[in-house]
Design a protein around this motif. Structure first.
Motif, PDB file in Angstrom:
ATOM      1  N   LEU A  44       7.756  -1.621   1.013  1.00 50.38           N
ATOM      2  CA  LEU A  44       6.670  -0.984   0.272  1.00 50.38           C
ATOM      3  C   LEU A  44       6.815   0.538   0.296  1.00 50.38           C
ATOM      4  O   LEU A  44       6.660   1.210  -0.736  1.00 50.38           O
ATOM      5  CB  LEU A  44       5.327  -1.403   0.881  1.00 50.38           C
ATOM      6  CG  LEU A  44       4.070  -1.101   0.059  1.00 50.38           C
ATOM      7  CD1 LEU A  44       4.122  -1.804  -1.290  1.00 50.38           C
ATOM      8  CD2 LEU A  44       2.818  -1.530   0.825  1.00 50.38           C
ATOM      9  N   SER A  45       7.122   1.120   1.439  1.00 51.96           N
ATOM     10  CA  SER A  45       7.218   2.577   1.545  1.00 51.96           C
ATOM     11  C   SER A  45       8.449   3.110   0.810  1.00 51.96           C
ATOM     12  O   SER A  45       8.371   4.117   0.093  1.00 51.96           O
ATOM     13  CB  SER A  45       7.245   2.999   3.016  1.00 51.96           C
ATOM     14  OG  SER A  45       8.340   2.386   3.685  1.00 51.96           O
ATOM     15  N   SER A  48       7.967   2.756  -2.981  1.00 52.22           N
ATOM     16  CA  SER A  48       7.009   3.756  -3.476  1.00 52.22           C
ATOM     17  C   SER A  48       7.647   5.137  -3.569  1.00 52.22           C
ATOM     18  O   SER A  48       7.412   5.891  -4.529  1.00 52.22           O
ATOM     19  CB  SER A  48       5.781   3.809  -2.561  1.00 52.22           C
ATOM     20  OG  SER A  48       5.123   2.565  -2.538  1.00 52.22           O
ATOM     21  N   LEU A  51       9.848   5.219  -6.570  1.00 54.60           N
ATOM     22  CA  LEU A  51       9.035   5.335  -7.795  1.00 54.60           C
ATOM     23  C   LEU A  51       8.627   6.781  -8.050  1.00 54.60           C
ATOM     24  O   LEU A  51       8.595   7.250  -9.197  1.00 54.60           O
ATOM     25  CB  LEU A  51       7.786   4.457  -7.690  1.00 54.60           C
ATOM     26  CG  LEU A  51       7.963   2.965  -7.944  1.00 54.60           C
ATOM     27  CD1 LEU A  51       6.625   2.248  -7.787  1.00 54.60           C
ATOM     28  CD2 LEU A  51       8.533   2.709  -9.337  1.00 54.60           C
ATOM     29  N   LEU A  52       8.307   7.508  -6.972  1.00 52.69           N
ATOM     30  CA  LEU A  52       7.957   8.924  -7.145  1.00 52.69           C
ATOM     31  C   LEU A  52       9.133   9.721  -7.690  1.00 52.69           C
ATOM     32  O   LEU A  52       8.969  10.635  -8.501  1.00 52.69           O
ATOM     33  CB  LEU A  52       7.500   9.522  -5.818  1.00 52.69           C
ATOM     34  CG  LEU A  52       6.075   9.161  -5.350  1.00 52.69           C
ATOM     35  CD1 LEU A  52       5.802   9.777  -3.984  1.00 52.69           C
ATOM     36  CD2 LEU A  52       5.047   9.649  -6.358  1.00 52.69           C
ATOM     37  N   TYR A 654      -3.134   7.183  -5.469  1.00 54.26           N
ATOM     38  CA  TYR A 654      -3.104   6.004  -4.586  1.00 54.26           C
ATOM     39  C   TYR A 654      -1.690   5.680  -4.119  1.00 54.26           C
ATOM     40  O   TYR A 654      -1.494   5.048  -3.077  1.00 54.26           O
ATOM     41  CB  TYR A 654      -3.710   4.797  -5.300  1.00 54.26           C
ATOM     42  CG  TYR A 654      -5.176   5.000  -5.633  1.00 54.26           C
ATOM     43  CD1 TYR A 654      -6.141   4.999  -4.624  1.00 54.26           C
ATOM     44  CD2 TYR A 654      -5.578   5.198  -6.947  1.00 54.26           C
ATOM     45  CE1 TYR A 654      -7.482   5.189  -4.925  1.00 54.26           C
ATOM     46  CE2 TYR A 654      -6.916   5.387  -7.254  1.00 54.26           C
ATOM     47  CZ  TYR A 654      -7.872   5.393  -6.244  1.00 54.26           C
ATOM     48  OH  TYR A 654      -9.189   5.588  -6.541  1.00 54.26           O
ATOM     49  N   LEU A 655      -0.691   6.068  -4.892  1.00 61.00           N
ATOM     50  CA  LEU A 655       0.693   5.804  -4.492  1.00 61.00           C
ATOM     51  C   LEU A 655       1.034   6.565  -3.220  1.00 61.00           C
ATOM     52  O   LEU A 655       1.742   6.056  -2.331  1.00 61.00           O
ATOM     53  CB  LEU A 655       1.649   6.192  -5.630  1.00 61.00           C
ATOM     54  CG  LEU A 655       3.108   5.759  -5.472  1.00 61.00           C
ATOM     55  CD1 LEU A 655       3.220   4.239  -5.365  1.00 61.00           C
ATOM     56  CD2 LEU A 655       3.953   6.269  -6.634  1.00 61.00           C
ATOM     57  N   ILE A 658      -0.453   4.730  -0.339  1.00 63.14           N
ATOM     58  CA  ILE A 658       0.328   3.534   0.009  1.00 63.14           C
ATOM     59  C   ILE A 658       1.516   3.925   0.883  1.00 63.14           C
ATOM     60  O   ILE A 658       1.816   3.261   1.895  1.00 63.14           O
ATOM     61  CB  ILE A 658       0.802   2.812  -1.267  1.00 63.14           C
ATOM     62  CG1 ILE A 658      -0.405   2.180  -1.983  1.00 63.14           C
ATOM     63  CG2 ILE A 658       1.845   1.745  -0.938  1.00 63.14           C
ATOM     64  CD1 ILE A 658      -0.074   1.630  -3.352  1.00 63.14           C
ATOM     65  N   ILE A 659       2.210   5.025   0.491  1.00 58.47           N
ATOM     66  CA  ILE A 659       3.391   5.453   1.268  1.00 58.47           C
ATOM     67  C   ILE A 659       2.983   5.849   2.674  1.00 58.47           C
ATOM     68  O   ILE A 659       3.571   5.399   3.682  1.00 58.47           O
ATOM     69  CB  ILE A 659       4.097   6.627   0.555  1.00 58.47           C
ATOM     70  CG1 ILE A 659       4.647   6.169  -0.799  1.00 58.47           C
ATOM     71  CG2 ILE A 659       5.204   7.208   1.423  1.00 58.47           C
ATOM     72  CD1 ILE A 659       5.171   7.306  -1.658  1.00 58.47           C
ATOM     73  N   SER A 662       1.648   2.689   4.668  1.00 57.60           N
ATOM     74  CA  SER A 662       2.672   1.724   5.095  1.00 57.60           C
ATOM     75  C   SER A 662       3.537   2.294   6.208  1.00 57.60           C
ATOM     76  O   SER A 662       3.875   1.586   7.172  1.00 57.60           O
ATOM     77  CB  SER A 662       3.542   1.316   3.897  1.00 57.60           C
ATOM     78  OG  SER A 662       4.177   2.448   3.331  1.00 57.60           O
TER      79      SER A 662
END
Length: 676
Positions: A44-45, A48, A51-52, A654-655, A658-659, A662
């Motif tokens: 997940l981290s 994310s 994605l950034l 929110y991203l 999440i990083i 996590s």
């Protein structure tokens, strides 16, 4: 989202999964559920973070319903109150505000108007003038790119401005007039217009022209009277009929003594006449006991001579005589001598001026003999170069000899004068500076001098006729230039001692005009003082009521606007705080309310306006039909607009959570289980 970004996102997911599996499953000694949870957090981290780095974008569509705008322009002039329509009008405005269907269909903007348009509805029905043309024109300018029909609540009676019923050339909005006021034609006598000069001369008769009108079907006879106070000085019988419903009466009245005199012209009302206010018109004249005679002396012929004569004589109190230096007879008959481009032939004139001590306006140019002029007088001298130059005027806002405003001198064409430095050897005040090819200088182009009680002005350039012509090109009249030259002539023709405090007010004002009083205050060095606190005290002679008002600085004068004063005779005194200086005067406000001259609504013009703009006219009792027509008019539809917005994932907060979340949970769990 582009296809490249989708491929990168899939790749980022695969890479994040491989990293998580490699660390927590491939290298791990056991494959417990705890390791699977750690692998999920690491996936997940990492995913994310990737994605950034990719920063994909998404398109978001928003749909907006945009209602057409409805403009409601409400007549706030006193004619509505005079016609007893003010309460009816306020009731209709409130009904428009409360109508749910209308507000669901339109965004409604409310305006009030009389002489000017206001974006508020503080209705008091006190406006002294009505300009419907200006109202429609300004609304068209504000909403020219919108669908914005206009509901015009008015009686249609315009007191000044262009004919509004023909306002169709550039008007894009439909106008829906709601006609307020009585539309029944009844018998009415009216003084449509009264023409008279403001100034007349003692022992002369002055003309008065009256335009009279009658509305009605009968043949009637009445009297026209002119009164001075309670004394009747003129009386005649006038007859009207349905066919012969207007007349022009010309009267000449005598003058007995100087001063301001008030008169009243009156048509005797009919027995059943409703509106008798428009039967009366007050007027006044100022009787002058002396005319200003100006002598213009020139050896040459030049267009400047004609321009000077016409400009000075635009004021009927002044006359100009043009002569050659050899034809001069008696200087005592003139209050001002204008010397145009002097040379050696003017020697006798200059010698005589030293004896009679007359004020002078000197204009120099390419035909001026500066050798002679430098020798014959010592007030100013010009360096002789034998060359000419074009000089553009630049206004001096601190000029203190008399009150004057900048009339746009920087837009005037240059004057042609002799090139060289000029030295002024007496006390002087520069009104216009020279500018040469756009370069500003401190040398004078026009200045005034005062020496031993003798006033003189010097204009160092010819072709002033171009200034007067340019004024006509800019404004379609000569008024600005003629007023400027008139004030200069008035200053030079007077021998009053210069004062540190001067005031200016007209001897009388009509009730429908702006009443402005000006003052100028100077330091002991006769420099205009912008720091002073100047106030005016105005007293009504009839009621003894007093008003004290601070005067505001406007350019190079202190000014107050007292247009709200009722008709009557007034005295005023201007004071400067901290100084023992004051100046007094008096003026008269003549009673006249143009808004009370109307008896009926102007139905014809309002119907023409509606037809020419594609709208429709309504009477006040047809308001329900107006509302229904507006709501169901297919030209005014609610438009659905799509707003497309591109959103970047990097803006999604929110991203980041999440990083951070996590990674924090993974570290805490590893620490808790002794893996760190």
């Amino acid at each position: 989202m582009q296809i490249q970004q989708i491929i990168l996102i899939i790749g980022a997911g695969v890479l994040a999964l491989l990293i998580a599996l490699f660390q927590y499953l491939y290298k791990a000694k056991s494959r417990s559920r705890r390791n699977l949870f750690f692998a999920f957090l690491r996936f997940l981290s990492v995913f994310s973070l990737l994605l950034l780095l990719i920063d994909p974008t998404f398109t978001q569509n928003t749909y907006i319903n945009e209602k057409p705008t409805l403009l409601v322009a409400v007549d706030n002039s006193s004619s509505l109150k005079h016609l007893k329509q003010d309460q009816i009008l306020q009731k209709m405005v409130q009904e428009l505000k409360d109508n749910t269907s209308l507000n669901e269909r339109f965004d409604i903007d409310y305006y009030a108007f009389s002489d000017a348009l206001k974006d508020s509805l503080s209705l008091d029905f006190t406006g002294k003038q009505t300009n419907i043309y200006n109202t429609i024109d300004e609304l068209n300018q504000i909403y020219k790119s919108n669908i914005a029909p206009v509901v015009l609540l008015t009686d249609g009676n315009q007191t000044y401005g262009k004919e509004y019923q023909f306002k169709t050339t550039k008007h894009t909005q439909q106008v829906f007039p709601v006609i307020l006021g009585d539309t029944t034609i009844v018998e009415d006598l009216k003084i449509e217009q009264l023409n008279v000069n403001r100034y007349v001369y003692l022992k002369n008769k002055f003309p008065v022209e009256l335009i009279l009108s009658y509305s009605g079907d009968n043949t009637i006879t009445t009297s026209l009277e002119i009164l001075s106070g309670t004394r009747k000085i003129y009386n005649t019988t006038v007859s009207f009929s349905k066919e012969e419903n207007s007349k022009v009466i010309k009267v000449t009245l005598p003058t007995i003594q100087p001063g301001v005199f008030e008169y009243k012209a009156r048509l005797v009302p009919l027995d059943q006449e409703k509106n008798t206010i428009n039967n009366t018109k007050n007027f006044a004249v100022e009787v002058i006991d002396q005319k200003t005679n100006v002598l213009l002396v020139s050896r040459i012929s030049h267009p400047d001579l004609g321009a000077l004569k016409k400009s000075i004589e635009s004021n009927e109190r002044r006359s100009v005589t043009i002569v050659k230096p050899s034809d001069i007879r008696k200087l005592d008959e003139y209050q001002l001598i204008v010397i145009y481009q002097p040379d050696a032939t003017f020697r006798k004139l200059y010698e005589e001026l030293k004896t009679v001590k007359k004020n002078v306006l000197t204009i120099t140019g390419t035909k001026t003999n500066w050798n002679f002029l430098n020798q014959i007088q010592a007030k100013y001298t010009q360096a002789i170069t034998g060359q000419t130059e074009n000089y553009t005027p630049r206004f001096n806002a601190n000029y203190s000899a008399f009150l004057l405003e900048d009339i746009g001198f920087d837009k005037y064409p240059p004057l042609l004068g002799n090139f060289g430095d000029i030295r002024i050897n007496v006390a002087h005040d520069i009104l216009l500076y020279r500018s040469i090819s756009g370069i500003e200088t401190n040398f004078p182009l026009l200045c005034s001098l005062e020496d031993n009680g003798i006033r003189e002005a010097v204009l160092l350039g010819e072709n002033i006729w171009r200034w007067r012509a340019n004024d006509f090109l800019l404004t379609n009249n000569f008024e600005s230039f003629d007023n400027f030259l008139g004030k200069l002539v008035q200053y030079l023709a007077s021998n009053k001692k210069k004062s540190r405090l001067t005031t200016y007010a007209e001897p009388f004002y009509y009730g429908n005009t702006n009443i402005k009083i000006k003052a100028a205050y100077f330091t002991k060095n006769y420099e205009f003082d912008r720091r002073a606190s100047v106030s005016i005290r105005i007293e009504n002679k009839n009621t003894n009521s007093v008003k004290e008002i601070p005067m505001l600085l406007r350019k190079n004068a202190y000014q107050v606007d007292v247009s709200d004063l009722p008709a009557g005779s007034y005295t005023y005194s201007v004071h400067v705080a901290g100084e023992n200086l004051s100046r007094s005067g008096n003026f008269t406000v003549l009673e006249y309310n143009v808004e009370q001259q109307f008896l009926n609504a102007d139905v014809t013009k309002l119907k023409q306006l509606a037809t020419n703009t594609g709208g429709k006219s309504y009477y006040i009792h047809q308001k329900n039909q107006l509302l229904d027509d507006l709501i169901h008019d297919d030209r005014y539809q609610i438009i659905q607009k799509k707003e497309e917005k591109v959103i970047s994932l990097i803006d999604w907060k929110y991203l980041v959570l999440i990083i951070v979340g996590s990674l924090a949970i993974e570290w805490f769990m590893r620490k808790y289980n002794g893996l760190i």
